[in-house]
Write a protein that holds these residues in place. Structure first.
Motif, PDB file in Angstrom:
ATOM      1  N   TRP A  64      15.245   9.968   7.637  1.00 27.37           N
ATOM      2  CA  TRP A  64      15.598   8.569   7.870  1.00 27.37           C
ATOM      3  C   TRP A  64      16.833   8.172   7.063  1.00 27.37           C
ATOM      4  N   CYS A  65      17.596   7.226   7.611  1.00 26.00           N
ATOM      5  CA  CYS A  65      18.778   6.722   6.905  1.00 26.00           C
ATOM      6  C   CYS A  65      19.086   5.305   7.354  1.00 26.00           C
ATOM      7  N   ILE A  66      19.891   4.654   6.569  1.00 30.47           N
ATOM      8  CA  ILE A  66      20.506   3.410   7.006  1.00 30.47           C
ATOM      9  C   ILE A  66      21.520   3.828   8.074  1.00 30.47           C
ATOM     10  N   PRO A  67      21.528   3.184   9.247  1.00 28.98           N
ATOM     11  CA  PRO A  67      22.451   3.625  10.314  1.00 28.98           C
ATOM     12  C   PRO A  67      23.891   3.746   9.805  1.00 28.98           C
ATOM     13  N   CYS A  68      24.526   4.865  10.166  1.00 26.39           N
ATOM     14  CA  CYS A  68      25.822   5.179   9.571  1.00 26.39           C
ATOM     15  C   CYS A  68      26.646   6.070  10.487  1.00 26.39           C
ATOM     16  N   GLY A  69      27.889   6.294  10.095  1.00 29.27           N
ATOM     17  CA  GLY A  69      28.758   7.197  10.826  1.00 29.27           C
ATOM     18  C   GLY A  69      30.068   7.379  10.080  1.00 29.27           C
ATOM     19  N   TYR A  70      30.941   8.173  10.670  1.00 29.91           N
ATOM     20  CA  TYR A  70      32.237   8.466  10.056  1.00 29.91           C
ATOM     21  C   TYR A  70      33.341   7.579  10.600  1.00 29.91           C
ATOM     22  N   VAL A  71      34.323   7.341   9.754  1.00 29.90           N
ATOM     23  CA  VAL A  71      35.538   6.643  10.144  1.00 29.90           C
ATOM     24  C   VAL A  71      36.479   7.676  10.747  1.00 29.90           C
ATOM     25  N   GLU A  72      36.960   7.404  11.938  1.00 28.34           N
ATOM     26  CA  GLU A  72      37.949   8.282  12.574  1.00 28.34           C
ATOM     27  C   GLU A  72      39.307   8.068  11.907  1.00 28.34           C
ATOM     28  N   TYR A  73      40.185   9.037  12.030  1.00 30.94           N
ATOM     29  CA  TYR A  73      41.481   9.013  11.342  1.00 30.94           C
ATOM     30  C   TYR A  73      42.302   7.763  11.641  1.00 30.94           C
ATOM     31  N   THR A  74      42.248   7.251  12.862  1.00 23.17           N
ATOM     32  CA  THR A  74      43.083   6.104  13.251  1.00 23.17           C
ATOM     33  C   THR A  74      42.349   4.769  13.149  1.00 23.17           C
TER      34      THR A  74
END
Length: 168
Positions: A64-74
């Protein structure tokens, strides 16, 4: 060293000249390959003094996690988080202030810096993309043997939410 070849010319990367594992240098074209962390973003959505969590598929499956993701380069960090939350929960998020910032060392292959934003969203979240469940949790519910967190830094953020009396 995570990488062994130059992204510009394909020559071998070496730390012999720089003596810095964070800055390998190409032995062919002298390009210095700075190994910087990736940026991750997460949205803290609280309703009825409970926090939204998602159970992961893919990497860290079942955790389980706090909803998250990566920032794209642009992308701007806020735009990235709004995009990621739509992809993961189906909701349109309104972001508020940054709540926490942590370095994440849980993955030895990719150091990340995480930004957790307080957020608001209307509607019922649905598990999408990298999640197979979404649910609002109280502090007590999070701290049961059945709920295993994917990321140690989420534990720090959840504790801060509890300490600041934002979740029960």
């Amino acid at each position: 060293m995570r990488y062994h070849f130059c992204p510009k010319c394909g020559g071998a990367l070496s730390i012999e000249e720089t003596m810095d594992i964070n800055k390998p240098k190409c032995t062919k074209c002298s390009f210095i390959f700075f190994q910087n962390p990736a940026v991750g973003v997460a949205a803290i959505l609280i309703r009825d003094r409970k926090v939204l969590m998602g159970r992961r598929t893919g990497s860290y499956k079942g955790l389980w996690c706090i909803p998250c993701g990566y920032v794209e380069y642009t992308e701007d960090v806020r735009e990235a988080l709004i995009r990621e939350m739509k992809e993961e929960t189906g909701l349109d998020f309104d972001l508020r202030e940054v709540f926490a910032v942590h370095s994440n060392f849980h993955n030895p292959n990719q150091h990340t810096v995480g930004l957790w934003f307080l957020a608001e969203a209307e509607g019922a979240p649905m598990p999408m993309d990298d999640l197979d469940q979404v649910r609002f949790f109280s502090w007590e519910e999070i701290n049961t043997p059945e709920i295993v967190l994917a990321f140690p830094t989420d534990a720090l953020v959840l504790k801060k939410l509890k300490d600041q009396k934002l979740i029960d």
